[in-house]
Write a protein that holds these residues in place. Structure first.
Motif, short mmCIF file in Angstrom:
data_model
loop_
_atom_site.label_atom_id
_atom_site.label_comp_id
_atom_site.label_asym_id
_atom_site.label_seq_id
_atom_site.Cartn_x
_atom_site.Cartn_y
_atom_site.Cartn_z
N PRO A 225 0.80 -1.24 0.00
CA PRO A 225 0.00 0.00 0.00
C PRO A 225 0.82 1.28 0.00
O PRO A 225 0.26 2.35 -0.23
CB PRO A 225 -0.81 -0.12 1.31
CG PRO A 225 -0.85 -1.57 1.62
CD PRO A 225 0.47 -2.10 1.16
N SER A 226 2.12 1.19 0.24
CA SER A 226 2.95 2.40 0.29
C SER A 226 4.02 2.41 -0.80
O SER A 226 4.92 3.23 -0.76
CB SER A 226 3.62 2.52 1.66
OG SER A 226 4.44 1.40 1.93
N LEU A 227 3.95 1.50 -1.78
CA LEU A 227 4.95 1.46 -2.84
C LEU A 227 4.82 2.69 -3.73
O LEU A 227 3.72 3.17 -4.01
CB LEU A 227 4.79 0.19 -3.68
CG LEU A 227 5.18 -1.14 -3.02
CD1 LEU A 227 4.86 -2.29 -3.95
CD2 LEU A 227 6.64 -1.16 -2.63
N SER A 228 5.95 3.15 -4.21
CA SER A 228 5.97 4.25 -5.17
C SER A 228 5.63 3.72 -6.57
O SER A 228 5.52 2.51 -6.79
CB SER A 228 7.34 4.92 -5.18
OG SER A 228 8.33 4.02 -5.62
N CYS A 229 5.48 4.63 -7.50
CA CYS A 229 5.17 4.22 -8.88
C CYS A 229 6.28 3.33 -9.45
O CYS A 229 6.00 2.28 -10.05
CB CYS A 229 4.99 5.46 -9.75
SG CYS A 229 3.63 6.54 -9.26
N ARG A 230 7.52 3.72 -9.24
CA ARG A 230 8.62 2.95 -9.78
C ARG A 230 8.74 1.59 -9.09
O ARG A 230 9.00 0.56 -9.74
CB ARG A 230 9.92 3.75 -9.64
CG ARG A 230 11.15 3.08 -10.22
CD ARG A 230 10.99 2.79 -11.71
NE ARG A 230 10.54 3.94 -12.46
CZ ARG A 230 11.38 4.83 -13.00
NH1 ARG A 230 12.68 4.69 -12.84
NH2 ARG A 230 10.90 5.85 -13.70
N SER A 231 8.55 1.55 -7.77
CA SER A 231 8.67 0.29 -7.04
C SER A 231 7.56 -0.69 -7.42
O SER A 231 7.80 -1.89 -7.59
CB SER A 231 8.65 0.55 -5.54
OG SER A 231 9.77 1.33 -5.15
N ALA A 232 6.33 -0.20 -7.55
CA ALA A 232 5.22 -1.08 -7.91
C ALA A 232 5.39 -1.66 -9.31
O ALA A 232 5.18 -2.86 -9.54
CB ALA A 232 3.90 -0.31 -7.80
#
Length: 452
Positions: A225-232
């Motif tokens: 639920p807290s991932l950034s755009c790049r991480s997701a």
């Protein structure tokens, strides 16, 4: 009151002495009667008793320091004046009895350190010295700086090293560290960029059963639920890179996170997400993939050649009936970036073009021109792929057919690849008509390369 009592007692004593010397003087007896001898005596006794009781109480409470003994040193006396309870260096304190409760620890900073007690010769047991001798409880590893962790991950050369490094840092890693760990494992686990396996090799299968791998997935589940755009997006990319299915619970959380952050995702993030979903054949929420395609079509200006090719391949794989409002802007991006395509970019775009609902002659022409330039660098499977994809477009190009024929080694092709190559070269030479699409099965470029 005490002073008055004392003064009265002194006056009474002097008057009484005068009366005894002159017993017949009425004046003296009148003074004694005025002073009130019984009251003076009683008040004097009460004052003396109160002073004595106060001295006893103060002494018990140690409010008055005891007189030093003749053998004590000046340093010891000064220490006792400051109120310290420490024993002298030359006299060891008696050991506490077995039934005696341990001395409670005072506020932080008031207990002397064991090193200071040893220097001053204090052998009395203190909570700090007992804790120092006791075996230390296992503590969680200290978190290392994020950049230092990334550098350590990039320095690893095997997936096992990456997992060992992640396991040594303990739980509670930030989301970006989890994503970096997974991406590094996926890059090191694959034998080559152009190859793909249906069943992971034994070394990779053993890695996926490791407890550290399960902890990594659990960390991603908590951090989703807290991932950034790049991480997701890179998380889905990594799973697709090693062809490992995403656990259903984690996939659901990732899709929910992507839906929330979709307006903030750039073309690179959209490309990685769509490619991972397409490779793994995941069932995304209804409408999510189409929204990603529309957003990518609106923001393709900053896309790299590789990202354009992967996005076109993802559209052809996930939704070949996508509207022309999405496909045409991306075909114009192909015209802009085709001169910079690499070998794998050429494989993806060659397979995608025949499956799209819209066509652009200029895009097809620049792709064929790039194929002629890269022909000397193509492997045998790549040549068969390009020939088959160009044949699916139905445009004759004798020059491209001659270049591909000169740069292929038929002995390295499988039976299916030979059929695709022969049919594609025949269409490019103008000797064969384009067959019905459903009669020709064209595997994805990576699967073609896998048969080498």
């Amino acid at each position: 009151r005490c002073c008055r009592v004392v003064m009265n007692s002194l006056i009474f004593d002097s008057v009484l002495a005068s009366v005894e010397s002159n017993a017949t003087s009425p004046v003296a007896w009148s003074v004694v009667a005025e002073l009130g001898a019984p009251d003076v005596v009683s008040e004097t006794l009460c004052a003396a008793a109160a002073v004595a009781l106060g001295i006893v109480v103060f002494h018990k409470l140690k409010l008055f320091p005891a007189p030093p003994s003749p053998g004590k040193s000046t340093r010891t006396r000064s220490r006792r004046k400051r109120g310290s309870r420490q024993s002298t260096p030359d006299a060891a304190a008696p050991a506490p009895a077995a039934h005696q409760a341990p001395e409670p620890a005072g506020p932080p900073g008031l207990t002397r350190a064991p090193e200071l007690a040893e220097i001053q010769g204090d052998r009395r047991e203190t909570p700090s010295t007992v804790e120092a001798r006791a075996p230390a409880a296992p503590r969680p590893p200290a978190a290392i700086p994020q950049q230092q962790y990334h550098d350590a991950v990039l320095a690893c050369t095997t997936p096992r090293q990456v997992l060992t490094l992640f396991d040594s840092c303990g739980d509670g890693q930030p989301p970006v560290n989890l994503s970096v760990t997974l991406n590094r494992i996926s890059k090191l686990a694959r034998p080559a960029r152009h190859k793909r396996w249906e069943v992971p090799p034994p070394a990779v299968a053993e890695l996926l059963e490791d407890a550290a791998w399960r902890r990594l997935l659990a960390g991603l589940y908590k951090a989703a639920p807290s991932l950034s755009c790049r991480s997701a997006s890179s998380t889905l990319w990594a799973f697709g890179n090693i062809n490992t299915p995403v656990p259903d619970s984690l996939a659901l959380r990732l899709f929910l996170r992507i839906e929330r952050i979709l307006p903030s995702m750039k073309f690179t993030d959209l490309c990685h997400t769509c490619w991972g979903v397409a490779v793994l054949g995941m069932q995304a929420p209804p409408g999510l993939v189409s929204r990603m395609f529309h957003q990518a079509a609106a923001g393709h200006a900053a896309a790299s050649p590789r990202e354009v090719a992967l996005m076109m391949w993802s559209i052809a794989k996930l939704n070949p009936r996508e509207s022309q409002a999405v496909v045409l802007p991306l075909l114009r991006a192909v015209v802009r970036t085709a001169s910079q395509f690499g070998v794998m970019d050429l494989m993806h775009i060659t397979w995608a073009l025949p499956h799209l609902p819209a066509r652009l002659e200029e895009a097809e022409a620049v792709v064929r021109g790039r194929a002629k330039t890269l022909a000397p660098q193509l492997l045998a499977g790549h040549v068969a792929c390009v020939a088959f994809g160009a044949g699916r477009l139905g445009t004759a190009d004798g020059e491209l057919a001659a270049v591909l024929r000169d740069n292929v080694c038929v002995e390295h092709l499988s039976a299916t690849q030979r059929e695709h190559l022969a049919w594609g070269l025949a269409v490019l030479d103008g000797r064969c008509e384009q067959p019905e699409p459903h009669r020709v099965s064209f595997p994805p470029p990576m699967e073609v390369a896998l048969g080498l």
